[in-house]
Write a protein that holds these residues in place. Structure first.
Motif, mmCIF file in Angstrom:
data_model
loop_
_atom_site.group_PDB
_atom_site.id
_atom_site.type_symbol
_atom_site.label_atom_id
_atom_site.label_comp_id
_atom_site.label_asym_id
_atom_site.label_seq_id
_atom_site.Cartn_x
_atom_site.Cartn_y
_atom_site.Cartn_z
ATOM 1 N N ILE A 12 -0.133 -11.597 -6.540
ATOM 2 C CA ILE A 12 1.061 -12.357 -6.339
ATOM 3 C C ILE A 12 1.306 -12.531 -5.059
ATOM 4 C CG2 ILE A 12 3.378 -12.227 -6.939
ATOM 5 C CD1 ILE A 12 2.967 -11.039 -9.779
ATOM 6 N N LEU A 13 1.147 -11.266 -4.260
ATOM 7 C CA LEU A 13 1.686 -11.156 -2.595
ATOM 8 C C LEU A 13 0.919 -12.181 -1.999
ATOM 9 C CD1 LEU A 13 3.270 -10.150 -0.478
ATOM 10 C CD2 LEU A 13 1.522 -8.128 -0.237
ATOM 11 N N LEU A 14 -0.759 -12.208 -2.516
ATOM 12 C CA LEU A 14 -1.621 -12.990 -1.576
ATOM 13 C C LEU A 14 -1.162 -14.469 -1.715
ATOM 14 C CD1 LEU A 14 -3.967 -12.630 0.082
ATOM 15 C CD2 LEU A 14 -5.527 -12.785 -2.214
ATOM 16 N N ALA A 15 -0.999 -14.818 -2.979
ATOM 17 C CA ALA A 15 -0.660 -16.066 -3.057
ATOM 18 C C ALA A 15 0.853 -16.689 -2.442
ATOM 19 C CB ALA A 15 -0.622 -16.629 -4.732
ATOM 20 N N TRP A 16 1.474 -15.592 -2.495
ATOM 21 C CA TRP A 16 2.865 -16.005 -1.737
ATOM 22 C C TRP A 16 2.653 -16.074 -0.174
ATOM 23 C CZ3 TRP A 16 5.424 -13.415 2.081
ATOM 24 C CH2 TRP A 16 6.996 -14.095 2.300
ATOM 25 N N LEU A 17 1.699 -15.391 0.158
ATOM 26 C CA LEU A 17 1.648 -15.300 1.514
ATOM 27 C C LEU A 17 0.710 -16.533 2.305
ATOM 28 C CD1 LEU A 17 0.556 -11.532 2.612
ATOM 29 C CD2 LEU A 17 2.582 -12.767 3.254
ATOM 30 N N ILE A 18 -0.192 -16.918 1.158
ATOM 31 C CA ILE A 18 -1.056 -18.118 1.712
ATOM 32 C C ILE A 18 -0.055 -19.435 1.743
ATOM 33 C CG2 ILE A 18 -2.833 -19.761 0.619
ATOM 34 C CD1 ILE A 18 -4.119 -17.255 -0.514
ATOM 35 N N VAL A 19 0.713 -19.422 0.402
ATOM 36 C CA VAL A 19 1.732 -20.637 0.438
ATOM 37 C C VAL A 19 2.813 -20.872 1.565
ATOM 38 C CG1 VAL A 19 3.562 -21.629 -0.798
ATOM 39 C CG2 VAL A 19 1.626 -20.791 -2.035
ATOM 40 N N TRP A 20 2.989 -19.362 1.872
ATOM 41 C CA TRP A 20 4.298 -19.072 3.056
ATOM 42 C C TRP A 20 3.569 -19.619 4.530
ATOM 43 C CZ3 TRP A 20 3.781 -15.697 7.259
ATOM 44 C CH2 TRP A 20 4.983 -15.822 8.209
ATOM 45 N N SER A 21 2.096 -19.003 4.694
ATOM 46 C CA SER A 21 1.517 -19.477 5.792
ATOM 47 C C SER A 21 1.297 -20.976 6.171
ATOM 48 C CB SER A 21 0.209 -18.771 5.787
ATOM 49 O OG SER A 21 0.187 -17.615 5.629
ATOM 50 N N GLN A 23 -4.050 -4.242 -7.952
ATOM 51 C CA GLN A 23 -2.965 -4.579 -8.939
ATOM 52 C C GLN A 23 -2.701 -6.048 -8.977
ATOM 53 O OE1 GLN A 23 -0.337 -1.986 -7.035
ATOM 54 N NE2 GLN A 23 -0.264 -0.394 -8.479
ATOM 55 N N VAL A 24 -1.988 -6.525 -10.183
ATOM 56 C CA VAL A 24 -1.444 -7.960 -10.120
ATOM 57 C C VAL A 24 -0.600 -8.054 -9.021
ATOM 58 C CG1 VAL A 24 -0.335 -9.513 -11.513
ATOM 59 C CG2 VAL A 24 -1.767 -7.936 -12.503
ATOM 60 N N LYS A 25 0.340 -7.180 -8.577
ATOM 61 C CA LYS A 25 1.292 -7.094 -7.237
ATOM 62 C C LYS A 25 0.504 -7.920 -6.072
ATOM 63 C CE LYS A 25 4.325 -3.564 -8.655
ATOM 64 N NZ LYS A 25 4.849 -2.443 -8.137
ATOM 65 N N PHE A 26 -0.791 -7.225 -5.986
ATOM 66 C CA PHE A 26 -1.447 -7.778 -4.782
ATOM 67 C C PHE A 26 -1.699 -9.358 -4.886
ATOM 68 C CE2 PHE A 26 -5.727 -8.759 -2.746
ATOM 69 C CZ PHE A 26 -5.242 -8.337 -1.444
ATOM 70 N N MET A 79 0.820 -1.295 -0.061
ATOM 71 C CA MET A 79 0.111 -0.063 -0.062
ATOM 72 C C MET A 79 0.804 1.230 0.027
ATOM 73 S SD MET A 79 -3.107 -1.191 2.809
ATOM 74 C CE MET A 79 -3.926 0.524 2.281
ATOM 75 N N LYS A 80 1.950 1.328 0.784
ATOM 76 C CA LYS A 80 2.966 2.446 0.805
ATOM 77 C C LYS A 80 3.419 2.771 -0.629
ATOM 78 C CE LYS A 80 5.779 2.546 4.257
ATOM 79 N NZ LYS A 80 6.640 2.064 5.164
ATOM 80 N N GLU A 81 3.734 1.436 -1.245
ATOM 81 C CA GLU A 81 4.570 1.676 -2.493
ATOM 82 C C GLU A 81 3.331 2.171 -3.527
ATOM 83 O OE1 GLU A 81 6.535 -1.353 -6.129
ATOM 84 O OE2 GLU A 81 6.441 -1.821 -4.043
ATOM 85 N N ALA A 82 2.194 1.757 -3.527
ATOM 86 C CA ALA A 82 1.189 2.240 -4.363
ATOM 87 C C ALA A 82 1.019 3.632 -4.039
ATOM 88 C CB ALA A 82 -0.143 1.440 -4.311
#
Length: 205
Positions: free
Chosen positions: A164-173, A159-162, A143-146
């Motif tokens: 990608i980040l959401l998918a990464w956070l789910i996998v990481w969790s 954005q597509v960034k969100f 959000m700060k970057e946006a």
């Protein structure tokens, strides 16, 4: 005469039975001591790794120029520091409970089993509590970057960034969840199961 012989035979059998019982208890005591030693080494290893990780995050926090990295490493440092303090208290408690020369082996084994069983639960809870905090921090970064790039922080969620980040956070969790369960089971679970069996044997001895 026959009565005296019978009494002597009964005494011999009773003495032999007591000796076997004492030998069995000595074996159980030895196994319990070995299991407690392995649990203590596991705890000492985890304390050492946590201290090392806390030092690394502190160095990263004071040397980086990236404010996002500084914020994340600062959280991880505080998190590790709090966890080290808690682990040290558990270590002291286990050391005190494990003094088999000042208390019975059964009582000492029970206390250590109960203390470390509770520690494993708290350790898993610590790991899971870090997950939502990291989610919040990472989304705040986006959000700060946006806001800097587009002037609107909420545009980040479109954005597509969100995605990608959401998918990464789910996998990481999921990775943190299963890794924590496997890690704690490997480091403590099997030894605690052995200790529980040895407690039953001591109680029945």
């Amino acid at each position: 005469m026959e009565l005296d012989d019978l009494k002597n035979k009964l005494k011999d059998k009773l003495a032999a039975s007591c000796e076997r019982k004492e030998d069995l208890l000595a074996i159980i005591h030895g196994r319990s001591g070995q299991t407690i030693g392995r649990l203590k080494r596991s705890l000492a290893f985890e304390i050492s790794i946590s201290i090392l990780f806390a030092i690394l995050t502190l160095l990263l926090m004071v040397t980086t120029d990236n404010p996002n990295v500084r914020e994340l490493s600062g959280f991880l440092f505080i998190y590790c520091l709090g966890f080290v303090v808690y682990m040290w208290r558990v270590w002291v408690q286990v050391r005190r409970s494990g003094s088999i020369y000042s208390s019975s082996m059964l009582d000492a084994t029970r206390k250590i089993h109960d203390t470390l069983s509770q520690y494993v639960k708290v350790c898993f809870l610590f790991s899971m509590l870090a997950v939502p905090v990291v989610w919040v921090i990472m989304i705040r970064f986006g959000m700060k970057e946006a806001k800097v790039e587009k002037g609107d922080p909420f545009i980040f969620f479109r954005q597509v960034k969100f995605q990608i980040l959401l998918a990464w956070l789910i996998v990481w969790s999921l990775f943190v969840y299963f890794l924590s369960r496997w890690y704690l089971r490997k480091l403590y679970g099997n030894h605690l199961d052995d200790l529980r069996d040895q407690i039953r044997e001591l109680e029945n001895g």
